[in-house]
Design a protein around this motif. Sequence first.
Motif, PDB file in Angstrom:
ATOM      1  N   ASP A  98      49.636  30.667  36.689  1.00 49.11           N
ATOM      2  CA  ASP A  98      48.399  30.324  36.917  1.00 49.11           C
ATOM      3  C   ASP A  98      47.751  30.971  38.260  1.00 49.11           C
ATOM      4  OD1 ASP A  98      48.507  28.335  35.134  1.00 49.11           O
ATOM      5  OD2 ASP A  98      49.433  26.991  36.754  1.00 49.11           O
ATOM      6  N   ALA A  99      48.732  31.324  39.213  1.00 47.38           N
ATOM      7  CA  ALA A  99      48.134  32.208  40.413  1.00 47.38           C
ATOM      8  C   ALA A  99      47.912  33.585  40.087  1.00 47.38           C
ATOM      9  CB  ALA A  99      49.360  31.947  41.539  1.00 47.38           C
ATOM     10  N   THR A 100      48.904  34.226  39.260  1.00 49.18           N
ATOM     11  CA  THR A 100      48.779  35.379  38.730  1.00 49.18           C
ATOM     12  C   THR A 100      47.533  35.775  37.981  1.00 49.18           C
ATOM     13  OG1 THR A 100      51.228  35.877  38.864  1.00 49.18           O
ATOM     14  CG2 THR A 100      49.940  37.563  37.719  1.00 49.18           C
ATOM     15  N   ARG A 101      47.456  34.609  36.800  1.00 45.06           N
ATOM     16  CA  ARG A 101      46.153  34.690  36.142  1.00 45.06           C
ATOM     17  C   ARG A 101      44.838  34.999  37.248  1.00 45.06           C
ATOM     18  NH1 ARG A 101      48.128  32.204  32.267  1.00 45.06           N
ATOM     19  NH2 ARG A 101      47.831  30.315  33.382  1.00 45.06           N
ATOM     20  N   ARG A 102      44.849  34.350  38.036  1.00 47.43           N
ATOM     21  CA  ARG A 102      43.546  34.281  39.196  1.00 47.43           C
ATOM     22  C   ARG A 102      43.526  35.507  39.796  1.00 47.43           C
ATOM     23  NH1 ARG A 102      44.265  28.404  41.934  1.00 47.43           N
ATOM     24  NH2 ARG A 102      42.717  29.415  43.294  1.00 47.43           N
ATOM     25  N   LEU A 103      44.791  36.014  40.276  1.00 45.91           N
ATOM     26  CA  LEU A 103      44.857  37.125  41.044  1.00 45.91           C
ATOM     27  C   LEU A 103      44.428  38.444  40.251  1.00 45.91           C
ATOM     28  CD1 LEU A 103      48.198  36.532  42.815  1.00 45.91           C
ATOM     29  CD2 LEU A 103      46.301  36.439  43.994  1.00 45.91           C
ATOM     30  N   VAL A 104      44.548  38.275  38.960  1.00 45.96           N
ATOM     31  CA  VAL A 104      44.156  39.370  38.091  1.00 45.96           C
ATOM     32  C   VAL A 104      42.705  39.275  37.879  1.00 45.96           C
ATOM     33  CG1 VAL A 104      44.041  40.295  35.529  1.00 45.96           C
ATOM     34  CG2 VAL A 104      46.439  39.661  36.885  1.00 45.96           C
ATOM     35  N   ASN A 105      42.064  38.078  37.829  1.00 50.89           N
ATOM     36  CA  ASN A 105      40.703  38.008  37.517  1.00 50.89           C
ATOM     37  C   ASN A 105      40.012  38.691  39.148  1.00 50.89           C
ATOM     38  OD1 ASN A 105      40.498  36.952  35.137  1.00 50.89           O
ATOM     39  ND2 ASN A 105      40.842  34.952  35.705  1.00 50.89           N
ATOM     40  N   LEU A 106      40.623  38.140  40.198  1.00 51.77           N
ATOM     41  CA  LEU A 106      40.227  38.560  41.239  1.00 51.77           C
ATOM     42  C   LEU A 106      40.019  40.304  41.653  1.00 51.77           C
ATOM     43  CD1 LEU A 106      41.480  36.019  43.734  1.00 51.77           C
ATOM     44  CD2 LEU A 106      38.802  36.362  43.468  1.00 51.77           C
ATOM     45  N   LEU A 107      41.202  40.758  41.206  1.00 54.79           N
ATOM     46  CA  LEU A 107      41.308  42.254  40.992  1.00 54.79           C
ATOM     47  C   LEU A 107      40.371  42.850  40.308  1.00 54.79           C
ATOM     48  CD1 LEU A 107      43.791  44.243  41.957  1.00 54.79           C
ATOM     49  CD2 LEU A 107      44.432  44.248  39.650  1.00 54.79           C
ATOM     50  N   ARG A 108      40.099  42.388  38.941  1.00 60.48           N
ATOM     51  CA  ARG A 108      38.744  42.809  38.196  1.00 60.48           C
ATOM     52  C   ARG A 108      37.394  42.863  38.936  1.00 60.48           C
ATOM     53  NH1 ARG A 108      41.614  39.955  32.805  1.00 60.48           N
ATOM     54  NH2 ARG A 108      43.074  41.516  32.380  1.00 60.48           N
ATOM     55  N   GLU A 109      37.361  41.667  39.411  1.00 60.41           N
ATOM     56  CA  GLU A 109      35.939  41.483  40.082  1.00 60.41           C
ATOM     57  C   GLU A 109      35.860  42.652  40.771  1.00 60.41           C
ATOM     58  OE1 GLU A 109      35.176  37.432  41.601  1.00 60.41           O
ATOM     59  OE2 GLU A 109      33.337  38.411  42.298  1.00 60.41           O
ATOM     60  N   ALA A 110      36.999  42.774  41.907  1.00 62.32           N
ATOM     61  CA  ALA A 110      36.924  43.701  42.963  1.00 62.32           C
ATOM     62  C   ALA A 110      36.841  45.113  42.740  1.00 62.32           C
ATOM     63  CB  ALA A 110      38.238  43.731  43.835  1.00 62.32           C
ATOM     64  N   HIS A 111      37.327  45.597  41.223  1.00 60.68           N
ATOM     65  CA  HIS A 111      37.250  46.737  40.574  1.00 60.68           C
ATOM     66  C   HIS A 111      35.758  47.000  40.082  1.00 60.68           C
ATOM     67  CE1 HIS A 111      37.572  49.549  37.296  1.00 60.68           C
ATOM     68  NE2 HIS A 111      38.392  50.216  38.123  1.00 60.68           N
ATOM     69  N   SER A 112      35.202  45.723  39.639  1.00 59.67           N
ATOM     70  CA  SER A 112      33.760  45.811  39.243  1.00 59.67           C
ATOM     71  C   SER A 112      32.603  46.185  40.376  1.00 59.67           C
ATOM     72  CB  SER A 112      33.411  44.496  38.549  1.00 59.67           C
ATOM     73  OG  SER A 112      33.208  43.613  39.347  1.00 59.67           O
ATOM     74  N   MET A 113      33.304  45.892  41.524  1.00 61.92           N
ATOM     75  CA  MET A 113      32.587  46.052  42.844  1.00 61.92           C
ATOM     76  C   MET A 113      32.602  47.337  43.394  1.00 61.92           C
ATOM     77  SD  MET A 113      33.223  42.013  44.227  1.00 61.92           S
ATOM     78  CE  MET A 113      32.120  41.824  45.769  1.00 61.92           C
ATOM     79  N   GLY A 114      33.542  47.904  42.494  1.00 63.50           N
ATOM     80  CA  GLY A 114      33.659  49.350  43.056  1.00 63.50           C
ATOM     81  C   GLY A 114      35.027  49.693  44.056  1.00 63.50           C
TER      82      GLY A 114
END
Length: 315
Positions: free
Chosen positions: A23-39
């Motif tokens: 569960d935690a890793t899934r959320r961390l991956v989503n945060l990583l992707r959002e950070a990537h989308s912010m550059g």
Amino acid sequence: MSRHLKIAAAQLGPLHRSDTRRDATRRLVNLLREAHSMGARFVVFPELAFTTFFPRWWMPDQDEVDSLYFESTIPSADTQPLFDEAKRLGMGFYIGYAEKIEEGGRIRRFNTAILVAPDGSIVGKYRKVHLPGHADHKPEAAFQHLEKKYFEVGDLGFRVWRYMNMIAGMLICNDRRWPEAFRVLALQGAELVALGYNTPTENLHYPEPPALRVHHHLIMAQAMAFQNATWLVESGKCGFEDGFRMFGHSLIVAPTGEIAAKSLTEEDEVIACNCDLDLAADLKRTMFNFAAHRRPEHYGLIVERVGAQVTPANE
Ligand code: ING
């Protein structure tokens, strides 16, 4: 032309005891992707980012604690997706976790953080030195803070690494209350300090106003960044974990001491800043030119003396 790096603090909302590492890793991956989308290309995750803040619980069965909360390999099958996604996106990250290893024929347990490069390699490791709380069971307390029970004092010291075109250091949570920790990193040329935290809103020892604890968090971050002329990225795990609140206020603080970005929620939230890694140049050349201004010959007590002792000059 000064060096720039788009950096994100990826704050994590609550992880309950019922939440799994997956569960935690899934959320961390989503945060990583959002950070990537912010550059962003470097992301700082919180302390103990794969599990609930388990030191709040008295658990006498060490095997249960180990299986529920400690990582015996990093990554593991459960956490591998985060490392894979970061490599796929070409992103580096800092993340905190509970480390269990066998060293010198004995099991050792640390509150640990690692720096992972965009190629997926683990560049550096830090084991938390300043462990707050207690080791004994306090049944009458509203919650426990058993870091002194579950972890050993970190044995790797305060180090920096050449990483993503900067000199980066790592700290964890309570370390931010001890100026010595930042200064040792700054004396090694740190340009950025990454720090994950889990900070309870309530004080288990006495009724401290929650707003005051956040005030301390904010002034420490600004002071430490400025007095050491370094960027400071602090990411919290926060919100109500099984009813126990921890505060957010994740921060990106510039070497000038200014808050460049701050989270607004106690949930999963990404904040980012296009950090000028040379912003501290004037400070390091003048006001905080350590070589020109520091006087270690007068600082002896900082290393020699552990607790405060009243030693008046006129006695
Ligand atoms: N948490 C807290 C921190 O230092 C604490 C513990 C809070 C100690 C307030 C003293 C006062 O932010 C961790 N995990 O260190």
